[in-house]
Design a protein around this motif. Structure first.
Motif, PDB file in Angstrom:
ATOM      1  N   LYS A   7      17.651 -16.377 147.808  1.00 46.77           N
ATOM      2  CA  LYS A   7      17.687 -16.073 146.381  1.00 46.77           C
ATOM      3  C   LYS A   7      16.659 -15.034 145.961  1.00 46.77           C
ATOM      4  CE  LYS A   7      19.599 -20.421 144.769  1.00 46.77           C
ATOM      5  NZ  LYS A   7      19.434 -21.557 143.872  1.00 46.77           N
ATOM      6  N   GLN A   8      15.504 -15.067 146.571  1.00 48.08           N
ATOM      7  CA  GLN A   8      14.403 -14.186 146.171  1.00 48.08           C
ATOM      8  C   GLN A   8      13.876 -13.410 147.378  1.00 48.08           C
ATOM      9  OE1 GLN A   8      13.340 -13.825 143.021  1.00 48.08           O
ATOM     10  NE2 GLN A   8      14.765 -15.346 142.252  1.00 48.08           N
ATOM     11  N   GLU A   9      14.707 -12.632 147.992  1.00 46.21           N
ATOM     12  CA  GLU A   9      14.344 -11.917 149.214  1.00 46.21           C
ATOM     13  C   GLU A   9      12.996 -11.186 149.124  1.00 46.21           C
ATOM     14  OE1 GLU A   9      14.719 -11.037 153.096  1.00 46.21           O
ATOM     15  OE2 GLU A   9      16.272 -12.105 152.016  1.00 46.21           O
ATOM     16  N   PRO A  10      12.731 -10.405 148.091  1.00 46.50           N
ATOM     17  CA  PRO A  10      11.452  -9.685 148.056  1.00 46.50           C
ATOM     18  C   PRO A  10      10.238 -10.604 147.875  1.00 46.50           C
ATOM     19  CG  PRO A  10      12.942  -8.883 146.336  1.00 46.50           C
ATOM     20  CD  PRO A  10      13.594 -10.041 147.008  1.00 46.50           C
ATOM     21  N   LYS A  11      10.443 -11.756 147.257  1.00 46.09           N
ATOM     22  CA  LYS A  11       9.320 -12.646 146.965  1.00 46.09           C
ATOM     23  C   LYS A  11       9.156 -13.761 148.001  1.00 46.09           C
ATOM     24  CE  LYS A  11       9.740 -12.204 141.967  1.00 46.09           C
ATOM     25  NZ  LYS A  11       9.907 -12.984 140.737  1.00 46.09           N
ATOM     26  N   ALA A  12      10.029 -13.856 148.977  1.00 48.72           N
ATOM     27  CA  ALA A  12      10.049 -14.998 149.895  1.00 48.72           C
ATOM     28  C   ALA A  12       8.727 -15.196 150.618  1.00 48.72           C
ATOM     29  CB  ALA A  12      11.181 -14.839 150.903  1.00 48.72           C
ATOM     30  N   ASN A  13       8.141 -14.136 151.146  1.00 46.90           N
ATOM     31  CA  ASN A  13       6.880 -14.282 151.878  1.00 46.90           C
ATOM     32  C   ASN A  13       5.742 -14.728 150.982  1.00 46.90           C
ATOM     33  OD1 ASN A  13       7.985 -13.650 154.347  1.00 46.90           O
ATOM     34  ND2 ASN A  13       7.631 -11.463 154.094  1.00 46.90           N
ATOM     35  N   SER A  14       5.663 -14.199 149.783  1.00 44.91           N
ATOM     36  CA  SER A  14       4.583 -14.610 148.885  1.00 44.91           C
ATOM     37  C   SER A  14       4.769 -16.047 148.411  1.00 44.91           C
ATOM     38  CB  SER A  14       4.471 -13.670 147.684  1.00 44.91           C
ATOM     39  OG  SER A  14       5.640 -13.714 146.901  1.00 44.91           O
ATOM     40  N   ILE A  15       6.005 -16.478 148.210  1.00 40.02           N
ATOM     41  CA  ILE A  15       6.274 -17.871 147.818  1.00 40.02           C
ATOM     42  C   ILE A  15       5.855 -18.805 148.944  1.00 40.02           C
ATOM     43  CG2 ILE A  15       8.097 -19.548 147.359  1.00 40.02           C
ATOM     44  CD1 ILE A  15       9.598 -17.274 145.883  1.00 40.02           C
TER      45      ILE A  15
ATOM     46  N   ARG B 148       1.944 -22.790 151.264  1.00 36.89           N
ATOM     47  CA  ARG B 148       1.090 -23.215 152.371  1.00 36.89           C
ATOM     48  C   ARG B 148      -0.381 -23.283 151.980  1.00 36.89           C
ATOM     49  NH1 ARG B 148       2.814 -23.637 157.659  1.00 36.89           N
ATOM     50  NH2 ARG B 148       4.990 -23.156 157.826  1.00 36.89           N
ATOM     51  N   THR B 149      -0.867 -22.345 151.193  1.00 34.44           N
ATOM     52  CA  THR B 149      -2.290 -22.317 150.866  1.00 34.44           C
ATOM     53  C   THR B 149      -2.603 -23.086 149.592  1.00 34.44           C
ATOM     54  OG1 THR B 149      -2.054 -20.211 149.718  1.00 34.44           O
ATOM     55  CG2 THR B 149      -2.700 -20.130 152.027  1.00 34.44           C
ATOM     56  N   GLY B 150      -1.827 -22.882 148.544  1.00 33.11           N
ATOM     57  CA  GLY B 150      -2.120 -23.492 147.258  1.00 33.11           C
ATOM     58  C   GLY B 150      -1.842 -24.975 147.192  1.00 33.11           C
ATOM     59  N   LEU B 151      -0.755 -25.419 147.792  1.00 35.47           N
ATOM     60  CA  LEU B 151      -0.365 -26.817 147.695  1.00 35.47           C
ATOM     61  C   LEU B 151      -0.700 -27.621 148.946  1.00 35.47           C
ATOM     62  CD1 LEU B 151       3.111 -26.358 145.998  1.00 35.47           C
ATOM     63  CD2 LEU B 151       0.950 -26.925 144.926  1.00 35.47           C
ATOM     64  N   LYS B 152      -1.244 -26.971 149.935  1.00 34.15           N
ATOM     65  CA  LYS B 152      -1.639 -27.624 151.181  1.00 34.15           C
ATOM     66  C   LYS B 152      -0.502 -28.446 151.794  1.00 34.15           C
ATOM     67  CE  LYS B 152      -6.466 -27.527 150.184  1.00 34.15           C
ATOM     68  NZ  LYS B 152      -7.735 -28.185 150.275  1.00 34.15           N
ATOM     69  N   VAL B 153       0.523 -27.751 152.201  1.00 39.20           N
ATOM     70  CA  VAL B 153       1.670 -28.363 152.853  1.00 39.20           C
ATOM     71  C   VAL B 153       1.212 -28.965 154.178  1.00 39.20           C
ATOM     72  CG1 VAL B 153       3.936 -27.880 153.855  1.00 39.20           C
ATOM     73  CG2 VAL B 153       3.230 -26.727 151.778  1.00 39.20           C
ATOM     74  N   CYS B 154       1.679 -30.156 154.508  1.00 36.03           N
ATOM     75  CA  CYS B 154       1.187 -30.835 155.711  1.00 36.03           C
ATOM     76  C   CYS B 154       1.944 -30.458 156.986  1.00 36.03           C
ATOM     77  CB  CYS B 154       1.204 -32.345 155.518  1.00 36.03           C
ATOM     78  SG  CYS B 154       2.849 -33.018 155.303  1.00 36.03           S
ATOM     79  N   LEU B 155       3.156 -29.941 156.888  1.00 32.55           N
ATOM     80  CA  LEU B 155       3.936 -29.568 158.070  1.00 32.55           C
ATOM     81  C   LEU B 155       3.710 -28.088 158.374  1.00 32.55           C
ATOM     82  CD1 LEU B 155       6.018 -30.491 160.175  1.00 32.55           C
ATOM     83  CD2 LEU B 155       7.788 -29.727 158.600  1.00 32.55           C
TER      84      LEU B 155
ATOM     85  N   LYS C 122       3.701 -18.235 151.353  1.00 32.52           N
ATOM     86  CA  LYS C 122       2.245 -18.196 151.497  1.00 32.52           C
ATOM     87  C   LYS C 122       1.578 -19.048 150.417  1.00 32.52           C
ATOM     88  CE  LYS C 122      -1.614 -15.033 151.934  1.00 32.52           C
ATOM     89  NZ  LYS C 122      -2.054 -13.645 151.952  1.00 32.52           N
ATOM     90  N   PHE C 123       2.059 -18.984 149.185  1.00 32.23           N
ATOM     91  CA  PHE C 123       1.512 -19.794 148.102  1.00 32.23           C
ATOM     92  C   PHE C 123       1.675 -21.283 148.383  1.00 32.23           C
ATOM     93  CE2 PHE C 123       2.430 -22.282 144.280  1.00 32.23           C
ATOM     94  CZ  PHE C 123       1.193 -22.227 143.666  1.00 32.23           C
TER      95      PHE C 123
END
Length: 53
Positions: A6-14, A19-26, A16-17
């Motif tokens: 859905k958001q091809e240009p924003k996918a990497n930044s989403i 993983r770092t901002g919400l501290k995903v455990c997987l 990254k956010f």
């Protein structure tokens, strides 16, 4: 990944956010390529602060 379609240009930044901002455990094992058994696998990081039963 739904975000990538859905958001091809924003996918990497989403990603990254999340993983770092919400501290995903997987995590992807390729992030720890220096360790023998991690590449090609997934791993979980878990921690708890402030609560002990």
């Amino acid at each position: 990944m739904v975000a990538k379609k859905k958001q091809e240009p924003k996918a990497n930044s989403i990603r990254k956010f999340l993983r770092t901002g919400l501290k995903v455990c997987l995590h992807d094992g390729d992030e720890k390529a220096e360790y023998e058994d991690y590449p090609g696998n997934k791993f979980v990081l878990a921690s708890a602060t402030g609560y002990r039963p």
